[in-house]
Design a protein around this motif. Structure first.
Motif, PDB file in Angstrom:
ATOM      1  N   SER A 236      -6.684 -10.985 -14.469  1.00  0.00           N
ATOM      2  CA  SER A 236      -6.275 -10.160 -15.601  1.00  0.00           C
ATOM      3  C   SER A 236      -6.588  -8.685 -15.373  1.00  0.00           C
ATOM      4  O   SER A 236      -6.075  -7.819 -16.102  1.00  0.00           O
ATOM      5  CB  SER A 236      -6.952 -10.643 -16.886  1.00  0.00           C
ATOM      6  N   LYS A 237      -7.420  -8.399 -14.388  1.00  0.00           N
ATOM      7  CA  LYS A 237      -7.794  -7.015 -14.087  1.00  0.00           C
ATOM      8  C   LYS A 237      -6.876  -6.376 -13.037  1.00  0.00           C
ATOM      9  O   LYS A 237      -6.982  -5.181 -12.764  1.00  0.00           O
ATOM     10  CB  LYS A 237      -9.240  -6.953 -13.585  1.00  0.00           C
ATOM     11  N   HIS A 238      -6.002  -7.161 -12.445  1.00  0.00           N
ATOM     12  CA  HIS A 238      -5.199  -6.651 -11.329  1.00  0.00           C
ATOM     13  C   HIS A 238      -4.217  -5.564 -11.760  1.00  0.00           C
ATOM     14  O   HIS A 238      -3.935  -4.638 -10.998  1.00  0.00           O
ATOM     15  CB  HIS A 238      -4.459  -7.797 -10.648  1.00  0.00           C
ATOM     16  N   ARG A 239      -3.699  -5.672 -12.955  1.00  0.00           N
ATOM     17  CA  ARG A 239      -2.792  -4.638 -13.441  1.00  0.00           C
ATOM     18  C   ARG A 239      -3.541  -3.308 -13.581  1.00  0.00           C
ATOM     19  O   ARG A 239      -3.020  -2.240 -13.230  1.00  0.00           O
ATOM     20  CB  ARG A 239      -2.173  -5.042 -14.766  1.00  0.00           C
ATOM     21  N   GLN A 240      -4.763  -3.374 -14.117  1.00  0.00           N
ATOM     22  CA  GLN A 240      -5.570  -2.159 -14.264  1.00  0.00           C
ATOM     23  C   GLN A 240      -5.889  -1.544 -12.904  1.00  0.00           C
ATOM     24  O   GLN A 240      -5.795  -0.323 -12.718  1.00  0.00           O
ATOM     25  CB  GLN A 240      -6.868  -2.474 -15.009  1.00  0.00           C
ATOM     26  N   ILE A 241      -6.263  -2.393 -11.951  1.00  0.00           N
ATOM     27  CA  ILE A 241      -6.578  -1.891 -10.603  1.00  0.00           C
ATOM     28  C   ILE A 241      -5.349  -1.223  -9.990  1.00  0.00           C
ATOM     29  O   ILE A 241      -5.446  -0.153  -9.369  1.00  0.00           O
ATOM     30  CB  ILE A 241      -7.076  -3.046  -9.710  1.00  0.00           C
ATOM     31  N   THR A 242      -4.201  -1.845 -10.172  1.00  0.00           N
ATOM     32  CA  THR A 242      -2.948  -1.271  -9.653  1.00  0.00           C
ATOM     33  C   THR A 242      -2.715   0.118 -10.222  1.00  0.00           C
ATOM     34  O   THR A 242      -2.351   1.053  -9.498  1.00  0.00           O
ATOM     35  CB  THR A 242      -1.763  -2.183 -10.005  1.00  0.00           C
ATOM     36  N   ARG A 243      -2.941   0.246 -11.516  1.00  0.00           N
ATOM     37  CA  ARG A 243      -2.733   1.531 -12.194  1.00  0.00           C
ATOM     38  C   ARG A 243      -3.805   2.545 -11.787  1.00  0.00           C
ATOM     39  O   ARG A 243      -3.498   3.705 -11.482  1.00  0.00           O
ATOM     40  CB  ARG A 243      -2.760   1.317 -13.708  1.00  0.00           C
ATOM     41  N   ASP A 244      -5.061   2.103 -11.774  1.00  0.00           N
ATOM     42  CA  ASP A 244      -6.158   3.021 -11.457  1.00  0.00           C
ATOM     43  C   ASP A 244      -5.999   3.647 -10.073  1.00  0.00           C
ATOM     44  O   ASP A 244      -6.151   4.868  -9.909  1.00  0.00           O
ATOM     45  CB  ASP A 244      -7.501   2.287 -11.533  1.00  0.00           C
ATOM     46  N   PHE A 245      -5.708   2.819  -9.075  1.00  0.00           N
ATOM     47  CA  PHE A 245      -5.653   3.300  -7.694  1.00  0.00           C
ATOM     48  C   PHE A 245      -4.241   3.704  -7.262  1.00  0.00           C
ATOM     49  O   PHE A 245      -4.027   4.066  -6.118  1.00  0.00           O
ATOM     50  CB  PHE A 245      -6.214   2.239  -6.744  1.00  0.00           C
ATOM     51  N   ARG A 246      -3.289   3.645  -8.211  1.00  0.00           N
ATOM     52  CA  ARG A 246      -1.911   4.051  -7.934  1.00  0.00           C
ATOM     53  C   ARG A 246      -1.358   3.344  -6.699  1.00  0.00           C
ATOM     54  O   ARG A 246      -0.910   3.972  -5.728  1.00  0.00           O
ATOM     55  CB  ARG A 246      -1.825   5.572  -7.783  1.00  0.00           C
ATOM     56  N   LEU A 247      -1.405   2.025  -6.759  1.00  0.00           N
ATOM     57  CA  LEU A 247      -0.900   1.220  -5.653  1.00  0.00           C
ATOM     58  C   LEU A 247       0.621   1.259  -5.620  1.00  0.00           C
ATOM     59  O   LEU A 247       1.277   1.402  -6.645  1.00  0.00           O
ATOM     60  CB  LEU A 247      -1.383  -0.223  -5.791  1.00  0.00           C
ATOM     61  N   CYS A 248       1.183   1.125  -4.432  1.00  0.00           N
ATOM     62  CA  CYS A 248       2.637   1.205  -4.275  1.00  0.00           C
ATOM     63  C   CYS A 248       3.342   0.009  -4.908  1.00  0.00           C
ATOM     64  O   CYS A 248       4.515   0.099  -5.270  1.00  0.00           O
ATOM     65  CB  CYS A 248       2.992   1.292  -2.793  1.00  0.00           C
TER      66      CYS A 248
END
Length: 483
Positions: A236-248
């Motif tokens: 459930s935290k993966h979306r936040q991590i994606t946004r935080d680190f600006r993943l491609c």
């Protein structure tokens, strides 16, 4: 972001493409492309594909550059050896070696390593072709080039001096060791002459270097890294991590390899900065950018930015902004897909695929988190070794890598190099000094400096230890040329 830290490996530098060892220095290489004119024209030399098989008559063209600005008849010949990337003609304009050349009336030559840049011996980078990418073949290239140019340019009585930084530094030392009749002396800067499979000490030096700025810094990095690992375990935290680190692309953790690749990518921000801390590369950067340990630790200690995890995020965003990158590519599957492309036109042909092969078949150098004396977690040796299998097949297993590393040390002597007239400059802040020669009479150990610092042009705020190191290197060169 960069293609990969994969086997830095960049890790694998320079290639003297401003000293990488591995492929984590692509950001700065991009900056260098702003400059298009250098002294010395592009030239080509015909080499054998396989120097150790007389029945194989196949040949290819190797690129090199010559700068004769300071040369006087009878002067020495300085040979700058390229490594795991495109040969950078900026070396024909810049660097401490040109200061030495001016004082010693030397002819300066830069030669590109086989299978890198435009020196492309085969039609592609398939495994059947990569078998010819070996350090012993590269040394034989140097020997044939030196012996032939000797006659063509009437340099029979000139003394040749080999220069190199990082992997090419090792090549410079090994050239003198294996072909003493052809090369008179060598300057082997930041040369990791001891091959190892597992290299957890790299991150231990990173820890020490961060601690040297302020002791809490690596503890804060560890706090952030540990927090991130806990978040990765919660889908459930993966979306936040994606946004935080600006993943491609949205973070997907389908295996330990996915998590390890992502964690290593972020840790690479700190590894890169420590390896090149306060060097003189910024003279080529039109923006004057030179992110240092001071900058990273200042951010990590700034409580106003949030918890350590938030500060870790800020550092990732800072580097994206600084190097004008839109997002962080943290997909292991995409990385493998890109690396499996054997075309010379593929992105991985920038040197990433080639250096991965050399790491798996000769050197190892795997910078793992298999030490408790450093702040990162999540990319153990097993992850590094699995890459060899994923990239080149099941026959490139851990036993084969171990045998390859053992053979390399048996062939060249590791840290027990017995070659004469070789100087080994190493910086105390450079993680690669652990695999170099630092306590031998041949060593010049420089307190407070990073990877290949002695090779860059002088600047007014150079540490006194660095100034003295360059003087020592020059004195040794002057003495050897007189012998």
């Amino acid at each position: 972001m960069r293609m990969a830290r994969l086997v830095l490996s960049v890790v694998l530098l320079f290639s003297c493409e401003w000293c990488a060892l591995g492929f984590h220095n692509s950001r700065f290489l991009r900056i260098l492309r702003h400059r298009t004119h250098f002294k010395g024209s592009e030239q080509w030399f015909v080499q054998r594909l396989d120097h150790f098989n007389a029945a194989d008559a196949r040949v290819w063209r190797q690129r090199f550059y010559i700068n004769d600005t300071f040369y006087r008849t009878g002067g020495p010949v300085f040979l700058m050896i390229g490594g795991e990337g495109t040969a950078n003609p900026a070396w024909m304009d810049y660097g401490a070696w040109l200061t030495f050349a001016e004082k010693l009336s030397a002819l300066c030559i830069l030669i590109e390593h086989r299978f890198y840049g435009k020196s492309q011996p085969t039609e592609d980078l398939s495994i059947s072709n990569l078998q010819y990418l070996r350090s012993d073949q590269a040394l034989a290239d140097l020997a044939h080039f030196r012996a032939t140019l000797d006659v063509r340019m009437n340099l029979t009585f000139n003394k040749w001096i080999a220069f190199g930084g990082s992997y090419p530094g090792s090549l410079a030392a090994w050239f003198r060791l294996k072909y003493p009749h052809l090369v008179h002396a060598a300057v082997a800067s930041s040369a990791p002459v001891q091959a190892v499979v597992n290299f957890p000490e790299y991150l231990e030096v990173v820890n020490y270097s961060l601690e040297s700025f302020n002791s809490p810094c690596p503890l804060l990095v560890k706090d952030a890294s540990d927090t991130l690992i806990k978040m990765l375990a919660n889908a459930s935290k993966h979306r936040q991590i994606t946004r935080d680190f600006r993943l491609c692309e949205r973070l997907r953790i389908n295996s330990k390899m996915d998590a390890a690749y992502f964690l290593e990518t972020l840790a690479g921000n700190f590894m890169d900065v420590v390896q090149y801390n306060k060097d003189n590369r910024a003279f080529e950067d039109p923006k004057g950018v030179n992110i240092t340990i001071d900058v990273l630790c200042s951010i990590m200690e700034n409580a106003s930015l949030g918890i350590p995890y938030d500060r870790y995020v800020m550092i990732s965003r800072l580097l994206l902004q600084t190097y004008e990158e839109k997002c962080v590519d943290a997909s292991y599957s995409k990385f493998i897909s890109d690396m499996l492309n054997t075309s010379w036109a593929a992105p991985a042909a920038d040197g990433s695929r080639q250096w991965a092969y050399q790491s798996c078949t000769e050197f190892g150098y795997y910078q793992s988190t298999d030490s408790s004396m450093q702040p990162f977690s999540g990319f153990p040796l097993s992850y590094k070794l699995q890459q060899c299998v994923d990239l080149f097949g099941p026959e490139f297993n851990s036993a084969v890598v171990a045998d390859a590393v053992e053979h390399t040390n048996e062939n060249y002597g590791g840290i027990h190099n017995k070659g004469s007239r070789i100087v080994f400059p190493n910086g105390s802040m450079d993680p690669w000094h652990i695999l170099g020669i630092t306590k031998d009479p041949k060593a010049v150990y420089i307190q407070g400096t990073a990877h290949c610092a002695d090779m860059y042009p002088e600047k007014q705020n150079d540490l006194p230890q660095l100034v003295e190191a360059r003087k020592e290197i020059f004195q040794r060169l002057k003495t050897w040329i007189r012998e």
